[in-house]
Design a protein around this motif. Structure first.
Motif, short mmCIF file in Angstrom:
data_model
loop_
_atom_site.label_atom_id
_atom_site.label_comp_id
_atom_site.label_asym_id
_atom_site.label_seq_id
_atom_site.Cartn_x
_atom_site.Cartn_y
_atom_site.Cartn_z
N TYR A 79 0.82 -1.19 0.12
CA TYR A 79 -0.19 -0.03 0.16
C TYR A 79 1.15 1.22 0.14
CZ TYR A 79 -3.13 -3.66 1.87
OH TYR A 79 -3.92 -4.44 2.16
N LEU A 80 0.50 2.33 -0.55
CA LEU A 80 1.06 3.59 -0.34
C LEU A 80 -0.20 4.67 0.04
CD1 LEU A 80 3.42 5.23 -0.91
CD2 LEU A 80 2.75 5.90 -3.12
N GLN A 81 -0.02 5.16 1.22
CA GLN A 81 -0.93 5.96 1.91
C GLN A 81 -0.22 7.35 1.54
OE1 GLN A 81 -3.90 6.09 3.33
NE2 GLN A 81 -4.12 8.15 3.10
N MET A 82 -0.92 8.37 0.52
CA MET A 82 -0.58 9.64 0.34
C MET A 82 -1.02 10.73 0.96
SD MET A 82 0.38 8.65 -3.80
CE MET A 82 -1.25 8.53 -4.20
N ASP A 83 -0.52 11.48 1.71
CA ASP A 83 -1.27 12.49 2.40
C ASP A 83 -0.85 13.98 1.88
OD1 ASP A 83 -1.25 10.55 5.25
OD2 ASP A 83 -2.96 10.91 3.80
N SER A 84 -1.46 15.17 2.12
CA SER A 84 -0.86 16.35 1.94
C SER A 84 -0.06 16.54 0.43
CB SER A 84 0.09 16.68 2.75
OG SER A 84 -0.27 16.77 4.34
N LEU A 85 -1.13 15.97 -0.44
CA LEU A 85 -0.84 16.01 -2.00
C LEU A 85 -0.58 17.05 -2.34
CD1 LEU A 85 -3.03 12.63 -2.74
CD2 LEU A 85 -0.59 12.87 -3.20
N LYS A 86 0.29 17.23 -3.32
CA LYS A 86 0.63 18.54 -4.09
C LYS A 86 0.53 18.36 -5.75
CE LYS A 86 4.46 19.37 -0.76
NZ LYS A 86 5.80 19.61 -0.77
N PRO A 87 0.28 19.40 -6.28
CA PRO A 87 0.27 19.17 -7.78
C PRO A 87 1.64 18.49 -8.31
CG PRO A 87 -0.63 21.32 -7.18
CD PRO A 87 0.02 20.43 -5.89
N ASP A 88 2.47 18.83 -7.87
CA ASP A 88 3.91 18.05 -8.27
C ASP A 88 3.70 16.43 -8.10
OD1 ASP A 88 6.36 20.56 -7.66
OD2 ASP A 88 5.03 20.46 -9.12
N ASP A 89 2.82 15.88 -7.43
CA ASP A 89 2.96 14.51 -7.23
C ASP A 89 1.88 13.99 -8.29
OD1 ASP A 89 2.33 15.29 -3.63
OD2 ASP A 89 3.96 14.51 -4.61
N THR A 90 1.47 14.73 -9.24
CA THR A 90 0.78 14.29 -10.37
C THR A 90 1.57 13.43 -11.11
OG1 THR A 90 -0.75 16.18 -10.37
CG2 THR A 90 -0.59 14.95 -12.51
N ALA A 91 1.20 12.29 -11.32
CA ALA A 91 2.07 11.12 -12.35
C ALA A 91 1.29 9.87 -12.30
CB ALA A 91 3.31 10.85 -11.49
N VAL A 92 1.93 8.88 -13.08
CA VAL A 92 1.37 7.70 -13.09
C VAL A 92 2.30 6.98 -12.25
CG1 VAL A 92 1.10 5.43 -14.30
CG2 VAL A 92 0.66 7.78 -15.76
N TYR A 93 1.63 6.22 -11.33
CA TYR A 93 2.05 5.22 -10.30
C TYR A 93 2.07 3.88 -10.55
CZ TYR A 93 2.34 9.53 -7.37
OH TYR A 93 2.77 10.76 -6.66
N PHE A 94 3.34 3.43 -10.52
CA PHE A 94 3.65 2.01 -11.01
C PHE A 94 4.02 1.23 -9.48
CE2 PHE A 94 3.55 2.55 -15.48
CZ PHE A 94 3.75 3.71 -15.60
N CYS A 95 3.28 0.08 -9.69
CA CYS A 95 3.67 -0.78 -8.38
C CYS A 95 4.91 -1.68 -9.10
CB CYS A 95 2.45 -1.73 -8.30
SG CYS A 95 3.00 -3.14 -6.96
#
Length: 122
Positions: A79-95
């Protein structure tokens, strides 16, 4: 055939949270590590966080304090819990997984999921 299937991506406003899940299937014998990479448009794929079977983690400086990796390797899941997200976190996330299969239990190989889109609006 090994498959890594991600879920949990989507669109969220800046400051919001998302939780990604990834489950491996297909004759898994053992897991050395599982984790997450991401790739933004026009950028190289980069490590986000990795969890080893021994419980060690490696997290990118850019997400430390905001993202938390966890897993249940008995369930072949990370799992990946992502908090306080920012526009710079925009991406395709690959497992990502370093796994050995029942067909070849003495050898670990790298496997990738198809990716899930995370979009953070400002």
């Amino acid at each position: 055939q090994v498959q890594l299937v991600e879920s949990g991506g989507g669109l969220v406003q800046a400051g919001g949270s998302l939780r990604l899940s990834c489950t491996a299937s297909g004759g898994i014998f053992s897991i050395n590590a599982m984790g997450w990479y991401r790739q933004a448009p026009g950028k190289r794929r980069e490590l986000v966080a990795v969890l080893t079977s021994g419980g060690s983690t490696n997290t990118a400086d850019s997400v430390k304090g905001r993202f938390t990796i966890s897993g249940d390797f008995a369930k072949n899941t990370v799992y990946l819990q992502m908090d306080s997200l920012k526009p710079d976190d925009t991406a395709v996330y690959f497992c990502y997984g370093v796994l050995a299969t029942e067909h070849l239990p003495s050898r670990s190989s790298d496997y990738w999921g198809q990716g899930t889109q995370v979009t953070v609006s400002s």
